[in-house]
Write an enzyme that holds these catalytic residues in place. Structure first.
Site, PDB file in Angstrom:
ATOM      1  N   ASP A   1      -3.949  54.648  45.420  1.00 13.82           N
ATOM      2  CA  ASP A   1      -2.546  54.694  45.841  1.00 13.82           C
ATOM      3  C   ASP A   1      -1.678  54.688  44.583  1.00 13.82           C
ATOM      4  OD1 ASP A   1      -3.715  54.348  48.332  1.00 13.82           O
ATOM      5  OD2 ASP A   1      -2.323  52.783  48.977  1.00 13.82           O
TER       6      ASP A   1
ATOM      7  N   LYS B   1       2.581  58.060  51.158  1.00 10.51           N
ATOM      8  CA  LYS B   1       2.741  56.656  51.559  1.00 10.51           C
ATOM      9  C   LYS B   1       4.188  56.242  51.347  1.00 10.51           C
ATOM     10  CE  LYS B   1       1.115  51.992  50.270  1.00 10.51           C
ATOM     11  NZ  LYS B   1       0.152  51.240  49.431  1.00 10.51           N
TER      12      LYS B   1
ATOM     13  N   LYS C   1       0.745  57.195  55.345  1.00 14.09           N
ATOM     14  CA  LYS C   1       0.508  55.755  55.341  1.00 14.09           C
ATOM     15  C   LYS C   1       1.849  55.035  55.410  1.00 14.09           C
ATOM     16  CE  LYS C   1      -1.645  51.949  52.752  1.00 14.09           C
ATOM     17  NZ  LYS C   1      -2.562  51.588  51.641  1.00 14.09           N
TER      18      LYS C   1
END
Length: 217
Positions: free
Chosen positions: A90, A152, A181
């Protein structure tokens, strides 16, 4: 629909997280068969060993939480994380460069980190709290171009997490070309289910474990 547990990246990115805290996170993830644990880079090797007999993935963060490290630093962080066993990365974009209109810089950075992932999943954190709707559409388009796997919403370190509007805007922009996400902004199970309905493929929030236990009950 996939079982709710498989939408959960069980997360502890607290700067004060101890090995005992990480052990607890790992055992909870194994017990409830969560999708992954998301932890600081320094714990990746430890978590990978602890999870070797499970299906739980190891996720870590790069350029976290502010995203303004040099690209070369982020690439190096990524390579080390992958060497240590990370299954998912991430990364945080350089929000300032993006808001300055330096789109090529941002795109090339994501591409460089995707290459450093060596086939592992890349999620791109865009910090939606700091973006206008037009900027969110633009960064979603850049992430689509980059070859990353997920977009995300948030680091959890800004003033708010994901909103329903964020998820809807990203989904309308990327369709099925990216996974999404949702991070933060989820106060109860109804919120989590609405995020999923709007297009989120993974969700995480501060009280997610309590929400999961409520779901079981």
């Amino acid at each position: 629909m996939t079982e709710l547990n498989k939408y959960i990246d069980h997360t502890n990115l607290s700067p004060s997280a101890t090995s005992k805290d990480i052990d607890k996170l790992i055992q909870e993830a194994i017990k409830y068969d969560f999708k992954s644990v998301c932890i600081a880079p320094s714990y990746v090797k430890y978590a990978k060993e602890a999870l070797k007999n499970s299906d739980v993935l190891v996720c870590t963060v790069i350029g976290f939480p502010l995203g303004y490290n040099a690209t070369s630093v982020k690439v190096y962080e990524t390579k080390i994380a992958v060497e240590h066993g990370a299954d998912e990365i991430d990364m945080v974009i350089n929000v300032g460069r993006f808001k300055d209109g330096q789109y090529e810089y941002v795109l090339n950075e994501i591409k460089a980190i995707k290459e450093a992932c060596n086939g592992k999943t890349l999620k791109v954190i865009v910090e939606t709290a700091l973006l206008t709707k037009a900027e969110l559409i633009k960064i979603t388009e850049l992430v689509m171009q980059s070859g990353a796997d997920f977009i995300k919403t948030s680091t959890g370190f800004s003033y708010r997490g994901a909103s329903f509007e964020d998820i809807q805007t990203m989904k309308e922009t990327c369709g099925d070309k990216l996974l999404i996400k949702a991070s933060g902004g989820i106060k109860n199970l109804a919120d989590a289910q609405e995020m999923i309905r709007l297009g989120a493929n993974v969700w995480v929030c501060l009280n997610q474990f309590q929400l999961w236990k409520n779901y079981l009950n």
